[in-house]
Design an enzyme around this catalytic site. Structure first.
Site, PDB file in Angstrom:
ATOM      1  N   PRO A  30       0.814  -1.216   0.000  1.00  0.00           N
ATOM      2  CA  PRO A  30       0.000   0.000   0.000  1.00  0.00           C
ATOM      3  C   PRO A  30       0.848   1.267   0.000  1.00  0.00           C
ATOM      4  CG  PRO A  30      -0.262  -1.219   2.080  1.00  0.00           C
ATOM      5  CD  PRO A  30       0.580  -2.060   1.177  1.00  0.00           C
ATOM      6  N   GLU A  81       1.309  -7.395   7.858  1.00  0.00           N
ATOM      7  CA  GLU A  81       1.662  -5.979   7.650  1.00  0.00           C
ATOM      8  C   GLU A  81       2.734  -5.810   6.572  1.00  0.00           C
ATOM      9  OE1 GLU A  81       0.051  -3.341   9.597  1.00  0.00           O
ATOM     10  OE2 GLU A  81      -1.223  -5.113   9.880  1.00  0.00           O
ATOM     11  N   ARG A 100      -2.077  -8.373 -21.257  1.00  0.00           N
ATOM     12  CA  ARG A 100      -2.882  -7.974 -22.426  1.00  0.00           C
ATOM     13  C   ARG A 100      -2.100  -7.097 -23.404  1.00  0.00           C
ATOM     14  NH1 ARG A 100      -4.961  -2.856 -22.185  1.00  0.00           N
ATOM     15  NH2 ARG A 100      -6.774  -3.209 -23.506  1.00  0.00           N
ATOM     16  N   ASP A 151      -6.650   3.016 -25.534  1.00  0.00           N
ATOM     17  CA  ASP A 151      -6.907   2.817 -24.113  1.00  0.00           C
ATOM     18  C   ASP A 151      -6.803   4.172 -23.416  1.00  0.00           C
ATOM     19  OD1 ASP A 151      -6.959   0.088 -24.443  1.00  0.00           O
ATOM     20  OD2 ASP A 151      -5.025  -0.291 -23.474  1.00  0.00           O
TER      21      ASP A 151
HETATM   22  C1  JCK Z   1       0.351  -5.892  -0.199  1.00  0.00           C
HETATM   23  C2  JCK Z   1      -0.134  -7.016   3.204  1.00  0.00           C
HETATM   24  C3  JCK Z   1      -2.114  -5.758   3.977  1.00  0.00           C
HETATM   25  C4  JCK Z   1      -2.753  -3.828   5.382  1.00  0.00           C
HETATM   26  C5  JCK Z   1      -0.741  -1.055   7.063  1.00  0.00           C
HETATM   27  C6  JCK Z   1      -1.641   0.497   5.405  1.00  0.00           C
HETATM   28  C7  JCK Z   1      -1.963   2.356   6.850  1.00  0.00           C
HETATM   29  C8  JCK Z   1      -0.137  -2.943   5.597  1.00  0.00           C
HETATM   30  C9  JCK Z   1      -2.117  -2.674  -2.166  1.00  0.00           C
HETATM   31  N1  JCK Z   1      -3.277  -0.802  -3.254  1.00  0.00           N
HETATM   32  C10 JCK Z   1      -3.057  -1.661  -2.222  1.00  0.00           C
HETATM   33  N2  JCK Z   1      -3.712  -1.653  -1.080  1.00  0.00           N
HETATM   34  N3  JCK Z   1      -3.254  -2.588  -0.281  1.00  0.00           N
HETATM   35  C11 JCK Z   1      -2.265  -3.259  -0.895  1.00  0.00           C
HETATM   36  C12 JCK Z   1      -1.505  -4.328  -0.245  1.00  0.00           C
HETATM   37  C13 JCK Z   1      -1.840  -4.674   1.075  1.00  0.00           C
HETATM   38  C14 JCK Z   1      -1.056  -5.621   1.732  1.00  0.00           C
HETATM   39  C15 JCK Z   1       0.024  -6.228   1.126  1.00  0.00           C
HETATM   40  C16 JCK Z   1      -0.419  -4.941  -0.869  1.00  0.00           C
HETATM   41  C17 JCK Z   1       0.604  -7.107   2.067  1.00  0.00           C
HETATM   42  N4  JCK Z   1      -1.135  -6.116   3.004  1.00  0.00           N
HETATM   43  C18 JCK Z   1      -1.750  -4.516   4.756  1.00  0.00           C
HETATM   44  C19 JCK Z   1      -2.444  -2.687   6.129  1.00  0.00           C
HETATM   45  C20 JCK Z   1      -1.135  -2.255   6.227  1.00  0.00           C
HETATM   46  N5  JCK Z   1      -1.603   0.042   6.807  1.00  0.00           N
HETATM   47  C21 JCK Z   1      -2.221   1.863   5.456  1.00  0.00           C
HETATM   48  C22 JCK Z   1      -1.244   1.225   7.542  1.00  0.00           C
HETATM   49  C23 JCK Z   1      -0.443  -4.085   4.855  1.00  0.00           C
HETATM   50  C24 JCK Z   1      -1.235  -2.979  -3.271  1.00  0.00           C
HETATM   51  N6  JCK Z   1      -0.551  -3.218  -4.137  1.00  0.00           N
END
Ligand code: JCK
Length: 283
Positions: free
Chosen positions: A98, A125, A170, A185
């Site tokens: 994220p 996390e 794609r 696109d």
């Molecule tokens: C990879 C674990 C879950 C949930 C901590 C985050 C404030 C950290 C992603 N666009 C996207 N959104 N989420 C992901 C993603 C989530 C993931 C992992 C990608 C591995 N998680 C997670 C919360 C946190 N918080 C915001 C604190 C990890 C992509 N690409």
């Protein structure tokens, strides 16, 4: 092109056997290998997570299984194909997170030119930082990209891998059938850059009392192209005004400017770009 995916939920990647990506795979255009991270654990519980140093909520993925998995997958010789060919050059690592840089169409285009992508979707996390730092320094790795698919929080990286894999696959020559299809696109560079696509229609010509815009039945290709572009402006100003504001105004012709003016948009004195209409303020 080769994709490796390392995950604790291999079954989550089953959609990579379906539809466009699945067909490219069945044709041998895409070599996709999904690996269970727990294969590289050595304790009886196949532990992949532990508590975070410094405290805080949640768990963090331990570095050792990731290190062993990535070493095994990127080792020279591991890429050997069925006919015993050598490794397809350096892998590019893609770490969904994220907190990553945005995954965009421009990046999908760039990544579609790489021979070998290794995706590391995490859970909890995320992954112990030292894993990313380690592979960034490895000479046998081309690049490590920490990427996010959007501003919302998923429970793990697998769904992000499905999104990125489909956006990249794609673009491979021959995968979409019609090579012209990704020319306009939205977000692709070129004529329609910075514009969303307008509405589309097909048969029947009447459905529940609703017809088709006359111009589409006219056979006037010039008028049809102009109408589509006008609709693209209406939709983009409504749904994604920042795309118009960020666009180079050189891309807009006289008719575009007229449409924008009709929608209340104006050229900014400060930037020369188009700016959205400022709402009238009530006294
Ligand atoms: C990879 C674990 C879950 C949930 C901590 C985050 C404030 C950290 C992603 N666009 C996207 N959104 N989420 C992901 C993603 C989530 C993931 C992992 C990608 C591995 N998680 C997670 C919360 C946190 N918080 C915001 C604190 C990890 C992509 N690409």
């Amino acid at each position: 092109m080769r994709f490796d995916v390392v995950t604790i939920f291999p079954e989550y990647l089953e959609p990579l056997s379906v539809s466009l990506v699945g067909k490219a795979r069945a044709r041998g255009q895409l070599d996709i290998r999904v690996h269970d991270l727990r294969r590289w654990t050595h304790d009886r519980h196949h532990t992949v997570d532990d508590t975070p140093y410094g405290g805080g909520p949640g768990m963090v993925m331990k570095p050792e299984p990731w290190g062993e998995a990535l070493d095994a997958i990127i080792a020279p010789g591991s890429a050997a194909t069925a006919d015993g060919e050598a490794a397809p050059e350096q892998p590019t690592l893609i770490v969904p997170t994220p907190s990553g840089r945005p995954f965009t169409q421009a990046l999908a285009v760039e990544l579609s030119t790489r021979p070998w992508l290794v995706f590391t979707p995490a859970r909890y996390e995320g992954i112990d930082r030292r894993v990313i730092d380690e592979y960034r320094e490895r000479p046998e790795v081309h690049e490590v990209h920490e990427l996010s698919i959007g501003d919302y929080v998923l429970a793990g990286g697998e769904a992000a891998v499905l999104v990125m894999a489909e956006a990249i696959a794609r673009l491979l020559p021959g995968v979409l059938g019609n090579a012209a299809s990704h020319q306009d696109d939205s977000f692709a560079p070129g004529e329609m850059a910075h514009l969303l696509e307008g509405p589309v229609y097909t048969k029947p010509p009447q459905w529940r009392g609703r017809g088709i815009p006359e111009v589409l039945l006219s056979g006037h290709h010039g008028r049809i192209a102009r109408w589509r572009r006008d609709e693209a402006f209406r939709r983009t100003t409504r749904n994604r005004p920042e795309l118009i504001e960020q666009a180079d105004p050189e891309e807009f012709d006289q008719h575009d400017r007229k449409i924008l003016a009709e929608l209340g948009w104006d050229v900014s004195e400060a930037t020369g770009r188009f700016g959205r209409p400022t709402p009238d303020v009530e006294e």
